[in-house]
Design a protein around this motif. Structure first.
Motif, mmCIF file in Angstrom:
data_model
loop_
_atom_site.group_PDB
_atom_site.id
_atom_site.type_symbol
_atom_site.label_atom_id
_atom_site.label_comp_id
_atom_site.label_asym_id
_atom_site.label_seq_id
_atom_site.Cartn_x
_atom_site.Cartn_y
_atom_site.Cartn_z
ATOM 1 N N LEU A 49 1.136 2.029 2.737
ATOM 2 C CA LEU A 49 0.763 2.696 1.498
ATOM 3 C C LEU A 49 1.593 2.131 0.356
ATOM 4 O O LEU A 49 2.779 1.831 0.508
ATOM 5 N N SER B 206 1.956 5.461 -4.525
ATOM 6 C CA SER B 206 1.161 6.465 -3.801
ATOM 7 C C SER B 206 2.037 7.217 -2.800
ATOM 8 O O SER B 206 1.896 8.427 -2.606
ATOM 9 N N TYR B 207 2.952 6.499 -2.189
ATOM 10 C CA TYR B 207 3.847 7.125 -1.204
ATOM 11 C C TYR B 207 4.771 8.140 -1.887
ATOM 12 O O TYR B 207 5.048 9.218 -1.383
ATOM 13 N N ASP C 77 2.767 11.270 -2.626
ATOM 14 C CA ASP C 77 2.085 11.873 -1.467
ATOM 15 C C ASP C 77 2.844 13.123 -1.027
ATOM 16 O O ASP C 77 4.057 13.079 -0.808
ATOM 17 N N THR D 254 5.337 13.012 1.805
ATOM 18 C CA THR D 254 6.684 12.499 1.613
ATOM 19 C C THR D 254 7.700 13.636 1.607
ATOM 20 O O THR D 254 8.833 13.486 2.073
ATOM 21 N N LYS E 154 -2.981 8.952 8.516
ATOM 22 C CA LYS E 154 -3.526 7.642 8.186
ATOM 23 C C LYS E 154 -2.498 6.572 8.554
ATOM 24 O O LYS E 154 -1.301 6.740 8.362
ATOM 25 N N HIS F 139 -0.141 5.409 5.847
ATOM 26 C CA HIS F 139 0.885 6.413 5.551
ATOM 27 C C HIS F 139 1.995 6.344 6.598
ATOM 28 O O HIS F 139 3.190 6.335 6.260
ATOM 29 N N LYS G 163 4.101 3.183 6.358
ATOM 30 C CA LYS G 163 5.032 3.222 5.224
ATOM 31 C C LYS G 163 6.306 3.991 5.597
ATOM 32 O O LYS G 163 7.435 3.546 5.321
#
Length: 265
Positions: free
Chosen positions: A19, A23-24, A27, A30, A40, A43, A46
């Motif tokens: 990711l 975006s991470y 998210d 996180t 996903k 995800h 990452k």
């Protein structure tokens, strides 16, 4: 021999399915982690990459600064000991100035008392002068870097007279005076007033006389053998000496002499 690092970064390749960082960062996972359901792959990759890269970096730090291998065998104590050794090895011989660390000086100023004692120092921050005053004078600048010697001067050394009738000061503050008295008189006893070369400022503690015995002569001679005593209490400016002929001495015109020494302050 090549050292072994078992802690390898995961999904660190250029085409890894991870990711994007923005975006991470936004998210919810996180913060709260993956909830129930299927995560996903990008995800999960990452999250794994972030953790494994840091683990691999720490392991590589150990290898770089020690001779140890970093083995993934579940033994935490060995890795912890090797990490400590790596840190100490890196720090060995390095000099880090307070000014090199951002905001450290400001923080220390807020924590340390400016009136406290330093644990260690090579010298004082400010030089000060130690000065002696009074009868003994002298001085030296002191910075705490080592011992100092003070060159001193006894001021009363200039207040003295080294004549036959004279005076001088001792280092303890006593005034010593001395003199020679010579007199003529009729009879077998008499008094003579003696004036000190210098008046004692405060006290006259003691007077001693030393009779001068002539090398020749006898009864009736002008160098008649006499003896002296201090009569009464001395003053700050002098004393009275009582002169007495020995028993059997004859009256007449006689010459008499003695030395004296007086001590006071």
């Amino acid at each position: 021999m090549t050292q072994q690092n078992d802690f390898l970064p995961f999904a660190a390749g250029g085409s890894a399915n991870v990711l994007a960082q923005a975006s991470y960062a936004s998210d919810p996972a996180t913060t709260n982690g993956f909830q129930t359901g299927v995560a996903k792959s990008n995800h999960a990759n990452k999250a794994l990459r972030q953790a494994t890269i840091m683990a691999s970096v720490i392991a590589q730090f150990i290898i770089k600064n020690t001779t140890a291998n970093v083995i993934d065998d579940g033994t935490l104590t060995t890795i912890e000991a090797n990490l400590e050794a790596a840190i100490l090895q890196l720090a060995s011989g390095r000099v880090i100035h307070i000014s090199d660390v951002i905001n450290l000086q400001t923080t220390l100023n807020g924590l340390l008392s400016i009136t406290g004692n330093a644990a260690s120092a090579s010298k004082l921050a400010s030089v000060f002068n130690l000065a002696l005053t009074g009868d003994i004078t002298g001085g030296a600048n002191i910075d705490g870097s080592g011992n100092v010697s003070l060159a001193t001067t006894f001021a009363k050394n200039s207040d003295r007279s080294l004549a036959q009738n004279g005076w001088g000061w001792t280092a303890s503050g006593l005034l010593e005076q001395w003199g020679y008295v010579s007199t003529n008189y009729n009879g077998d006893q008499g008094l003579v007033s003696v004036t000190f070369p210098k008046a004692f400022p405060t006290n006259c503690f003691n007077i001693q006389t030393t009779d001068i015995i002539p090398s020749s002569g006898g009864y009736g001679d002008q160098f008649y053998d006499m003896y002296s005593q201090v009569k009464g209490s001395p003053s700050l400016t002098g004393f009275t000496a009582s002169l007495q002929a020995p028993v059997g001495g004859s009256a007449g015109n006689h010459h008499y002499a003695f030395f004296y020494k007086a001590i006071g302050n």
